[in-house]
Design an enzyme around this catalytic site. Structure first.
Site, PDB file in Angstrom:
ATOM      1  N   TYR A 127       6.698 -10.069   7.474  1.00  0.00           N
ATOM      2  CA  TYR A 127       6.474  -8.569   7.470  1.00  0.00           C
ATOM      3  C   TYR A 127       6.790  -8.158   9.146  1.00  0.00           C
ATOM      4  O   TYR A 127       6.547  -9.047   9.936  1.00  0.00           O
ATOM      5  CB  TYR A 127       4.684  -8.346   7.386  1.00  0.00           C
TER       6      TYR A 127
ATOM      7  N   ASP B 256       0.771  -1.153  -0.079  1.00  0.00           N
ATOM      8  CA  ASP B 256      -0.046  -0.120  -0.040  1.00  0.00           C
ATOM      9  C   ASP B 256       0.945   1.452  -0.001  1.00  0.00           C
ATOM     10  O   ASP B 256       2.031   1.332   0.440  1.00  0.00           O
ATOM     11  CB  ASP B 256      -0.798   0.223   1.383  1.00  0.00           C
TER      12      ASP B 256
END
Lengths: 244, 244
Positions: free
Chosen positions: A111, A53
């Site tokens: 992540y 994003d």
């Protein structure tokens, strides 16, 4: 044609996300394709391991590209870095077997999420962490993380209506906190749209007591988005590694 | 009138240094004075503990200001932070005895310098460290640091012709290195123009073998700038603390 894997680090602050768009030149995929075209001398399609994003960072995003003829990995990487802005860096270039694809060949991802819990947000971490100046009960966060680990339907943990399966496996979630900073690391076989940011919001809500362990079981069981926690902001999130 | 001390952190990347200038609004002192004037309702002179060069950062710069009437430190600080850009933050506001002056009352300072010795510069440290991808012999750096510690004439360690004394005392120099990163911390009673950056260049030259221990003794003895090491870039430097 030979297939190469590039490992890429970027500071997502000033970009409109990974994916190339008609409406803007300011995406990481778009900038990479232009720089690779200049280096190779012909247009090259860049396939990423997945999108990130707007505002999300990467320490180890991977992409696959096909180049014609023989290319020195080191020279190609150096020449590419000279053409890229300083907040996008190629860390490695590797020749792969034909058929390698950054997305379809990936077996999992890692992540990392950074939270700044100090009363005042630090000046130097402001682009790279989420300022959340609250007391977090790490025992509750770790209990919640245990519930979320494993294979589940994560339908409640995405901000998009998914047409395909929302079943994913999280291998582990590591939570470490010290000195006004909390880091959460997620390893799994794949993550849905906004999933890591919603998992983070859920763990933070568990840490402040806003969500109980029953709420988290209920989010997994019902698949209802409103049962899970908030979507933590993009700037604290780093794509750390893609596994093959 | 009451005297207050403000402790300020800033990211120096996009500013033209500390000191207010006629030619630009883009200095930290200038921006602070404008924000304080808006908060207080009248012009206020901001006296810093000292200047920092363009690109130098601060984790704990201090300033003294005089305000009329009674002011709540917490409210003043909060209201000031709302008016400041996010890369300049007031960490503390404290009422001081009259006569306190950020510069003249200071007894010493602590600076920190960050060096990135990895082959490729990390994306996330690029504004906050000097990329110097060389092998550094830390034993030689520590020996050089020992020679520089103490009271000396540091005339060779400034880029300005000083009219006043160039005698200063360095209390200690700490060198720590791990994982492709080296940090040097300097504590002393005062530092000349560019002194910490030249000390850093000298220690780095000692680390690569470009300067010997004899060269460093000779720089201290002769006071000749060309005997000392290079001026390390601004962006790796942080003003960490001012002592009173």
């Amino acid at each position: 044609m030979r297939t190469y894997k590039l490992t890429v680090s970027y500071d997502g602050t000033r970009y409109q996300g990974w994916q190339k768009q008609q409406s803007t030149d300011n995406t990481i995929q778009g900038i990479l394709e232009k720089a690779i075209e200049k280096t190779a001398g012909y247009p090259v399609e860049v396939n990423g391991s997945g999108r990130t994003d707007a505002g999300v960072h990467a320490k180890g995003q991977t992409v696959s590209i096909c180049l014609s003829g023989k290319v020195s990995e080191t020279k190609f990487q150096e020449s590419l870095n000279l053409k890229l802005p300083e907040d996008i860096r190629i860390l490695r270039a590797e020749l792969m077997k034909n058929g390698f694809h950054a997305r379809y060949s990936a077996s999992g991802k890692c992540y990392e999420y950074h939270i700044d819990t100090k009363e005042k947000q630090g000046v130097f971490g402001r682009r790279y962490s989420f300022h959340y100046p609250k007391y977090l009960n790490q025992t509750s966060m770790k209990k919640a993380a245990e519930i979320l680990t494993g294979t589940h339907d994560f339908g409640a943990f995405t901000d998009k209506k998914e047409e395909k399966s929302t079943r994913r496996t999280i291998y582990d979630i590591m939570i470490a906190g010290q000195g006004g900073e909390v880091r959460i690391e997620y390893r799994g076989n794949g993550f849905l749209y906004h999933m890591v940011r919603i998992l983070t919001g859920t763990l933070l809500d568990a840490g402040t007591g806003k969500l109980s362990m029953e709420d988290i079981y209920s989010a997994l069981e019902t698949g209802r988005r409103e049962k899970a926690g908030f979507t933590a902001p993009a700037k604290g999130l780093f794509l750390k590694e893609v596994y093959y």
